[in-house]
Design a protein around this motif. Structure first.
Motif, short mmCIF file in Angstrom:
data_model
loop_
_atom_site.label_atom_id
_atom_site.label_comp_id
_atom_site.label_asym_id
_atom_site.label_seq_id
_atom_site.Cartn_x
_atom_site.Cartn_y
_atom_site.Cartn_z
N MET A 122 12.35 -8.03 -13.83
CA MET A 122 11.26 -8.01 -13.31
C MET A 122 10.56 -7.28 -11.83
O MET A 122 11.02 -8.40 -10.90
N THR A 123 10.07 -7.36 -11.24
CA THR A 123 9.80 -6.77 -10.20
C THR A 123 10.44 -6.48 -9.57
O THR A 123 10.70 -6.39 -8.19
N LYS A 124 11.60 -5.51 -9.80
CA LYS A 124 12.66 -4.98 -8.71
C LYS A 124 12.43 -3.62 -8.99
O LYS A 124 12.20 -3.06 -9.94
N TRP A 148 3.87 -12.02 -21.41
CA TRP A 148 2.56 -11.07 -21.83
C TRP A 148 2.16 -10.26 -20.81
O TRP A 148 1.34 -9.72 -21.64
N THR A 149 2.35 -9.92 -19.83
CA THR A 149 1.70 -9.05 -19.38
C THR A 149 2.13 -7.16 -19.91
O THR A 149 1.89 -6.63 -20.22
N PHE A 150 3.71 -7.02 -20.11
CA PHE A 150 4.13 -5.94 -20.71
C PHE A 150 3.16 -5.79 -21.75
O PHE A 150 2.57 -4.62 -22.19
N LEU A 156 -0.78 -3.35 -25.47
CA LEU A 156 -1.30 -3.18 -27.03
C LEU A 156 -2.86 -2.76 -26.70
O LEU A 156 -3.16 -2.14 -26.79
N TYR A 157 -3.02 -2.77 -25.46
CA TYR A 157 -4.41 -2.61 -24.85
C TYR A 157 -4.58 -0.46 -24.89
O TYR A 157 -5.24 -0.02 -24.74
N LEU A 173 -2.68 -6.06 -13.92
CA LEU A 173 -1.76 -6.21 -14.54
C LEU A 173 0.47 -5.71 -13.59
O LEU A 173 0.96 -6.88 -13.24
N ILE A 174 0.05 -4.91 -13.53
CA ILE A 174 1.20 -3.80 -12.45
C ILE A 174 0.77 -4.77 -11.46
O ILE A 174 2.41 -4.95 -11.11
N TYR A 175 0.14 -4.53 -11.05
CA TYR A 175 0.59 -4.62 -8.84
C TYR A 175 0.20 -6.56 -9.49
O TYR A 175 1.63 -7.01 -8.26
N LYS A 176 0.13 -7.33 -10.59
CA LYS A 176 0.68 -8.96 -10.24
C LYS A 176 2.07 -8.79 -10.21
O LYS A 176 2.41 -9.81 -9.99
#
Length: 327
Positions: free
Chosen positions: A1-3, A60-62, A67-68, A111-114
């Motif tokens: 995650m985020t790396k 949840w973000t992924f 989904l959207y 969400l990607i930014y978070k």
């Protein structure tokens, strides 16, 4: 995650640079290396909770993005490849579709930014509900620390029992071992020869709090604390505040806040001698004040236990305090 790719150095612009435990994000190290450093500040339980929360947020973000994004792609393909879909989506529902697609893009970007701007949670604990618990079988009451019972006018200056630098809110909750307590009381402890030999109880003169023990300079006694790392001196300072004194750790001097301060067996204030004795009142305590001191000290030292001074009180006085983890 985020790396990022292995070995890359990432520069974050958010608040993950520093936490109050002393952890600082080092831009010279990779994200994975900083993560290992951060995790070293956590207990095993905190590591498990942190990993679970971190992975949950990632999935949840992924999942939300998939989904959207999938729904938007299906709608676009349905409208582009079928005549009915083209009429329905790009004519009848045109405004809805455009709003949905734009909204989906914005949600995915946010969400990607978070995820990318991941913040290391502050490992500091907060003062919890255990700060409101008294020692076992004691009575609690809400008091007003501003009353004349605690404070006095000395000359033209108002002298507060708990010290002019302390917060009255820390002393609003008072726990007391009363004489009609069903299990034990001050007198039963005082007249018990075995307990008196072990803890050295003494009876204060002319005070509402009758029972105390002496905290001697350089002698931790039953507290379980250490002289070398400074926690015993911090405990003596806390004990002094609850007895109506101010203790200076550097000069090791005791000064009464006003004449309501606890007196010894001979009816003399403790700051009149140079014996270095600090009284620890054993039948009256202020749990919220002690809890805050526990958390302040533990956070400043990066400790994982948050009941050091309350347990020291329990051990020094021979008083069980099970609600905060002290027996």
């Amino acid at each position: 995650m985020t790396k990022g790719p292995k070995g890359t150095k990432e520069s974050f612009v958010n608040d993950c640079k520093k936490t109050s435990t002393g952890f600082e994000y080092d831009d010279k190290l990779s994200f994975d290396e900083n993560m290992l450093r951060y995790r070293s500040y956590l207990t095993d339980f905190e590591k498990k909770n942190f990993d679970t929360t971190r992975q949950s947020k990632y999935w949840w973000t992924f999942g939300t993005c998939i989904l959207y994004g999938s729904l938007a792609l299906i709608l676009l393909l349905f409208g582009s490849l079928t005549e009915y879909g083209n009429y329905l989506l790009f004519n009848e529902l045109y405004i809805f579709i455009i709003t949905y697609i734009i909204g989906t893009i914005l949600i995915i970007i946010i969400l990607i930014y978070k995820v990318y701007s991941f913040d290391f949670p502050d490992t500091n604990k907060k003062v919890g509900s255990d700060s409101l618990y008294c020692p076992d079988y004691w009575d609690s009451s809400i008091i007003n620390p501003n009353t004349d019972k605690y404070n006095k006018m000395v000359g033209n200056e108002y002298k507060r029992y708990f010290g002019n630098k302390s917060s009255n809110g820390d002393f609003n909750l008072e726990c007391e071992l009363k004489e009609d307590s069903g299990i034990y009381n001050s007198n039963s402890l005082l007249i018990n020869s075995d307990l008196n030999t072990k803890y050295g109880y003494k009876q204060a003169s002319g005070n509402n709090s009758k029972l105390y023990v002496e905290l001697l300079s350089g002698e931790p006694g039953n507290t379980g604390l250490s002289v070398n790392n400074g926690d015993y001196e911090e405990f003596r300072k806390i004990a002094a505040s609850m007895a109506g004194y101010t203790y200076d750790i550097n000069s090791k001097t005791l000064k009464r806040n006003n004449d309501n301060a606890v007196k010894n067996e001979q009816g003399v204030h403790f700051d009149t001698s140079d014996l270095g004795i600090v009284p620890l009142v054993c039948d009256k305590v202020y749990p919220l004040y002690m809890a805050k001191k526990d958390f302040e000290y533990s956070n400043s030292k990066g400790l994982t236990n948050y009941n050091k001074f309350r347990c020291a009180y329990s051990k020094a006085c021979g008083i069980p305090w099970t609600e905060v983890g002290c027996s």
